[in-house]
Design a protein around this motif. Structure first.
Motif, mmCIF file in Angstrom:
data_model
loop_
_atom_site.group_PDB
_atom_site.id
_atom_site.type_symbol
_atom_site.label_atom_id
_atom_site.label_comp_id
_atom_site.label_asym_id
_atom_site.label_seq_id
_atom_site.Cartn_x
_atom_site.Cartn_y
_atom_site.Cartn_z
ATOM 1 N N ARG A 59 -8.535 -8.310 -10.322
ATOM 2 C CA ARG A 59 -9.974 -8.074 -10.213
ATOM 3 C C ARG A 59 -10.250 -6.783 -9.456
ATOM 4 N NH1 ARG A 59 -12.036 -14.174 -8.468
ATOM 5 N NH2 ARG A 59 -10.770 -15.299 -10.020
ATOM 6 N N GLY A 60 -11.259 -6.067 -9.909
ATOM 7 C CA GLY A 60 -11.620 -4.815 -9.262
ATOM 8 C C GLY A 60 -12.583 -4.034 -10.121
ATOM 9 N N PRO A 61 -12.757 -2.746 -9.812
ATOM 10 C CA PRO A 61 -13.721 -1.928 -10.569
ATOM 11 C C PRO A 61 -13.309 -1.627 -11.996
ATOM 12 C CG PRO A 61 -13.205 -0.955 -8.407
ATOM 13 C CD PRO A 61 -12.210 -2.031 -8.658
ATOM 14 N N GLY A 62 -12.059 -1.936 -12.373
ATOM 15 C CA GLY A 62 -11.606 -1.679 -13.734
ATOM 16 C C GLY A 62 -10.281 -0.954 -13.756
ATOM 17 N N VAL A 63 -9.658 -0.894 -14.925
ATOM 18 C CA VAL A 63 -8.316 -0.324 -15.032
ATOM 19 C C VAL A 63 -8.317 1.189 -14.868
ATOM 20 C CG1 VAL A 63 -7.510 -2.207 -16.497
ATOM 21 C CG2 VAL A 63 -8.420 -0.130 -17.561
ATOM 22 N N ASP A 64 -9.486 1.823 -14.985
ATOM 23 C CA ASP A 64 -9.561 3.279 -14.806
ATOM 24 C C ASP A 64 -9.879 3.665 -13.361
ATOM 25 O OD1 ASP A 64 -9.082 3.843 -17.546
ATOM 26 O OD2 ASP A 64 -11.157 3.321 -18.009
ATOM 27 N N ALA A 65 -10.102 2.665 -12.512
ATOM 28 C CA ALA A 65 -10.387 2.934 -11.097
ATOM 29 C C ALA A 65 -9.086 3.210 -10.349
ATOM 30 C CB ALA A 65 -11.105 1.748 -10.469
ATOM 31 N N LYS A 66 -9.196 3.910 -9.234
ATOM 32 C CA LYS A 66 -8.012 4.179 -8.417
ATOM 33 C C LYS A 66 -7.501 2.878 -7.798
ATOM 34 C CE LYS A 66 -9.150 8.972 -7.326
ATOM 35 N NZ LYS A 66 -9.428 9.974 -6.262
ATOM 36 N N HIS A 91 0.821 -1.207 0.000
ATOM 37 C CA HIS A 91 0.000 0.000 0.000
ATOM 38 C C HIS A 91 0.857 1.260 0.000
ATOM 39 C CE1 HIS A 91 -2.782 -3.096 1.554
ATOM 40 N NE2 HIS A 91 -3.726 -2.354 1.007
ATOM 41 N N LYS A 92 1.886 1.280 0.838
ATOM 42 C CA LYS A 92 2.692 2.486 1.004
ATOM 43 C C LYS A 92 3.734 2.645 -0.092
ATOM 44 C CE LYS A 92 5.853 4.657 4.357
ATOM 45 N NZ LYS A 92 6.544 4.482 5.662
ATOM 46 N N ASP A 93 4.418 1.550 -0.446
ATOM 47 C CA ASP A 93 5.562 1.622 -1.354
ATOM 48 C C ASP A 93 5.322 0.977 -2.715
ATOM 49 O OD1 ASP A 93 7.112 2.819 0.705
ATOM 50 O OD2 ASP A 93 7.483 0.846 1.565
ATOM 51 N N GLY A 94 4.226 0.219 -2.848
ATOM 52 C CA GLY A 94 4.017 -0.530 -4.083
ATOM 53 C C GLY A 94 3.204 0.187 -5.132
ATOM 54 N N VAL A 95 2.265 1.013 -4.699
ATOM 55 C CA VAL A 95 1.393 1.728 -5.637
ATOM 56 C C VAL A 95 1.170 3.150 -5.153
ATOM 57 C CG1 VAL A 95 0.167 -0.383 -6.347
ATOM 58 C CG2 VAL A 95 -0.737 1.003 -4.465
ATOM 59 N N VAL A 96 0.699 3.984 -6.059
ATOM 60 C CA VAL A 96 0.180 5.302 -5.707
ATOM 61 C C VAL A 96 -1.337 5.165 -5.729
ATOM 62 C CG1 VAL A 96 0.081 7.752 -6.291
ATOM 63 C CG2 VAL A 96 2.177 6.446 -6.725
ATOM 64 N N GLY A 97 -1.917 5.108 -4.542
ATOM 65 C CA GLY A 97 -3.333 4.762 -4.431
ATOM 66 C C GLY A 97 -4.263 5.688 -5.164
ATOM 67 N N SER A 98 -3.902 6.969 -5.286
ATOM 68 C CA SER A 98 -4.783 7.941 -5.942
ATOM 69 C C SER A 98 -4.695 7.879 -7.464
ATOM 70 C CB SER A 98 -4.445 9.351 -5.465
ATOM 71 O OG SER A 98 -3.094 9.674 -5.751
ATOM 72 N N MET A 99 -3.729 7.137 -7.990
ATOM 73 C CA MET A 99 -3.610 6.959 -9.437
ATOM 74 C C MET A 99 -4.378 5.717 -9.860
ATOM 75 S SD MET A 99 0.439 7.981 -9.940
ATOM 76 C CE MET A 99 0.454 7.542 -11.682
ATOM 77 N N THR A 100 -4.690 5.622 -11.138
ATOM 78 C CA THR A 100 -5.488 4.503 -11.625
ATOM 79 C C THR A 100 -4.660 3.218 -11.696
ATOM 80 O OG1 THR A 100 -4.960 4.818 -13.964
ATOM 81 C CG2 THR A 100 -6.817 6.090 -13.064
ATOM 82 N N ILE A 126 -1.739 2.980 -22.897
ATOM 83 C CA ILE A 126 -1.654 2.653 -21.463
ATOM 84 C C ILE A 126 -2.848 1.802 -21.050
ATOM 85 C CG2 ILE A 126 -1.753 3.658 -19.140
ATOM 86 C CD1 ILE A 126 -0.149 6.047 -20.277
ATOM 87 N N ARG A 127 -4.031 2.183 -21.547
ATOM 88 C CA ARG A 127 -5.229 1.437 -21.162
ATOM 89 C C ARG A 127 -5.214 0.028 -21.757
ATOM 90 N NH1 ARG A 127 -10.514 0.234 -21.273
ATOM 91 N NH2 ARG A 127 -11.767 1.079 -19.570
ATOM 92 N N ALA A 128 -4.797 -0.089 -23.021
ATOM 93 C CA ALA A 128 -4.735 -1.411 -23.664
ATOM 94 C C ALA A 128 -3.727 -2.308 -22.947
ATOM 95 C CB ALA A 128 -4.357 -1.256 -25.136
ATOM 96 N N HIS A 129 -2.608 -1.723 -22.553
ATOM 97 C CA HIS A 129 -1.586 -2.464 -21.794
ATOM 98 C C HIS A 129 -2.168 -2.970 -20.482
ATOM 99 C CE1 HIS A 129 2.430 -3.359 -20.158
ATOM 100 N NE2 HIS A 129 2.096 -2.658 -19.084
ATOM 101 N N ALA A 130 -2.914 -2.113 -19.802
ATOM 102 C CA ALA A 130 -3.509 -2.493 -18.522
ATOM 103 C C ALA A 130 -4.555 -3.585 -18.690
ATOM 104 C CB ALA A 130 -4.133 -1.262 -17.853
ATOM 105 N N GLU A 131 -5.357 -3.483 -19.731
ATOM 106 C CA GLU A 131 -6.376 -4.513 -19.981
ATOM 107 C C GLU A 131 -5.714 -5.863 -20.232
ATOM 108 O OE1 GLU A 131 -9.498 -4.306 -19.651
ATOM 109 O OE2 GLU A 131 -10.190 -2.257 -20.019
ATOM 110 N N LYS A 132 -4.608 -5.859 -20.974
ATOM 111 C CA LYS A 132 -3.895 -7.110 -21.263
ATOM 112 C C LYS A 132 -3.321 -7.718 -19.994
ATOM 113 C CE LYS A 132 0.328 -7.208 -22.756
ATOM 114 N NZ LYS A 132 1.598 -7.098 -23.529
#
Length: 505
Positions: free
Chosen positions: A397-404, A348-357, A383-389
């Motif tokens: 799993r989650g609300p989608g690649v555009d979610a925070k 949570h702290k060092d692996g991702v930026v939570g406010s970014m998608t 970027i979105r196509a890369h994330a979908e792949k």
């Protein structure tokens, strides 16, 4: 164990938008009982306990507690202070401590009015020291929590709950950062407290400790209680199958011949701000097709080793070589360019930026790659196509690649980090506590990915305080104690545990 029921949850349900987190759950707890609450990530365990503790207000259902008069009374829901006053203590998996205060201040915080605490501080410290003596949960009381290791913070959380004289104690993954001996000592002391009337609910993914220390087991799946049983009639396989609804996933370490040396530390020392951030003449050799497990009690230099390999700390002495070439500049970018991928300890702290998608987090270490940026502008469609792949390939799993990213569960955050690291094809992978807090299925997926990287020729440094994980996944084991590394030449679990504690030659 007394047959008297002290806690009764009836028809508890909780929905977050369209997601049903807890669905019509009934659960009883008896006086002096240790009840293990099991289930995969997202099964509803922590949500159920958060409703008990007042953090969440249920959509339906009730909670009753047995009072001093011997009768069951309704607990007003949605009020943590009332839960505390009723004798319910909860130790969360993710810490709820003030980092700028000392460990002692955190333990005492909110337990007494401030003016009374100032007057009785010596007595309060003595009480805390007595709890430490009884439980073996040693913590540096006068050090700021922000400077403590993850393991030390976990101990402070447990001490904080015990200081409030809880009659019902909820523990969320209480042994995640303890040695086998420490875990056994904790449960032995919990056993002594249950004989004096304490009742315990503990959430765990470690079936060995569940079978060894609980009286009864309840299993949640997809928010519903799917079964419960006395521990005496349970076995690991039946519990695992109940948790996942199918045969439990397994991992196996196939023998492989080690390849070329990918990473070498030669008498490396790191001067950190504390012992946990320091190394002393540490040496390590990592080959291709090899996983080297680093076992140790939290706070013994794991942070220093991880910071070094991640480029966050430079050595004060010794050599750091990748594929035979010394690294001179220690920055995260230099380390990544050298072919080292990093799975951090705190996702949570060092692996991702939570406010970014989710999509942005998947390319955050490759922002300069031409497929993701051109003429200073991000190429959003790519970027979105890369994330979908990657989302499909790694089952994120989650609300989608555009979610925070902060909306993802712990297991899915870890899958995001794995996808980002493994897609870059690193020669060396630092996996720091990669399965901490993950359920059986998510942990098996992490293990599978690490073994897959090993098979393709990568080398893995696996830092873990879970000795079972180390012994299952490692080709070689080293113990870290007081900033020094030692090779292990035994498969005896107890002997390795003693080495972790610095008690064996």
């Amino acid at each position: 164990m007394n047959s008297e029921i002290v806690l009764s949850l009836r028809n508890l349900s909780k929905r977050f938008g369209s997601v049903v987190a807890v669905d019509d759950v009934d659960l009883d707890l008896h006086r002096g009982e240790v009840l293990a609450l099991l289930g995969e990530n997202g099964a509803g365990k922590t949500t159920l306990m958060n409703m008990l503790f007042g953090h969440y207000l249920p959509d339906a259902g009730s909670v009753q507690l047995r009072g001093a008069d011997g009768r069951m009374h309704d607990l007003p829901l949605g009020h943590p202070q009332l839960a505390l006053e009723a004798g319910i203590g909860m130790v969360h998996q993710h810490f709820t401590l003030a980092e700028n205060l000392t460990a002692l201040d955190n333990i005492l915080l909110g337990a007494e009015p401030l003016f009374r605490l100032r007057r009785n501080r010596a007595a309060a410290r003595a009480h805390v020291q007595k709890i430490i003596s009884d439980t073996g949960l040693v913590a540096p009381l006068d050090e700021a929590v922000g400077r403590l290791s993850v393991g030390e913070r976990q101990r402070v959380e447990i001490l904080k709950a015990l200081y409030r004289n809880a009659r019902i104690l909820v523990l969320d993954e209480p042994t995640a950062v303890l040695t086998p001996q420490e875990a056994d000592a904790l449960f032995e002391n919990i056993g002594a407290m249950t004989r004096n009337g304490l009742s315990v609910i503990f959430i765990s993914h470690k079936l060995r400790e569940v079978l060894a220390f609980s009286d009864r087991i309840a299993v949640l799946r997809h928010g519903r209680k799917v079964g419960e049983m006395p521990t005496s009639s349970a076995d690991g396989q039946s519990i695992a199958e109940m948790m996942v609804g199918a045969q439990a996933p397994t991992t196996a370490l196939e023998p492989m011949d080690p390849g070329q040396v990918l990473l070498e530390l030669r008498d490396i020392s790191v001067k950190g701000g504390s012992p946990r951030e320091s190394l002393h003449s540490a040496s390590l050799i990592l080959h291709a097709h090899e996983i080297v497990g680093i076992a140790g009690v939290s706070g013994n230099g794991q942070t220093g080793l991880a910071n070094l390999v991640s480029g966050l700390a430079a050595p004060s002495a010794g050599q750091f070589l990748v594929a035979g070439r010394p690294i001179e500049r220690f920055t995260p970018r230099q380390i990544m360019d050298a072919g080292i991928g990093r799975i951090p300890e705190d996702r949570h702290k060092d692996g991702v930026v939570g406010s970014m998608t989710v999509a942005e987090n998947l390319i955050i270490e490759r922002l300069d790659a031409p497929e993701f940026r051109k003429n200073g502008f991000l190429r959003r469609a790519n970027i979105r196509a890369h994330a979908e792949k990657l989302g499909a390939a790694y089952d994120i799993r989650g609300p989608g690649v555009d979610a925070k990213a902060q909306l993802l569960s712990g297991g899915n955050l870890q899958k995001l980090i794995l996808a980002r690291v493994f897609e870059a094809g690193p020669k060396v992978i630092l996996a720091n506590q990669p399965t901490r807090g993950l359920d059986m299925g998510a942990a098996a997926e992490v293990a599978r990915r690490l073994l897959e990287a090993r098979s393709r020729g990568a080398g893995v440094i696996l830092i873990s305080e879970d000795l079972d994980e180390i012994m299952t996944l490692s080709d070689r084991i080293m113990v870290i104690n007081n900033g020094s590394l030692r090779e292990v030449h035994t498969t005896d679990r107890n002997q390795i545990g003693l080495m972790m504690a610095g008690e064996a030659a």
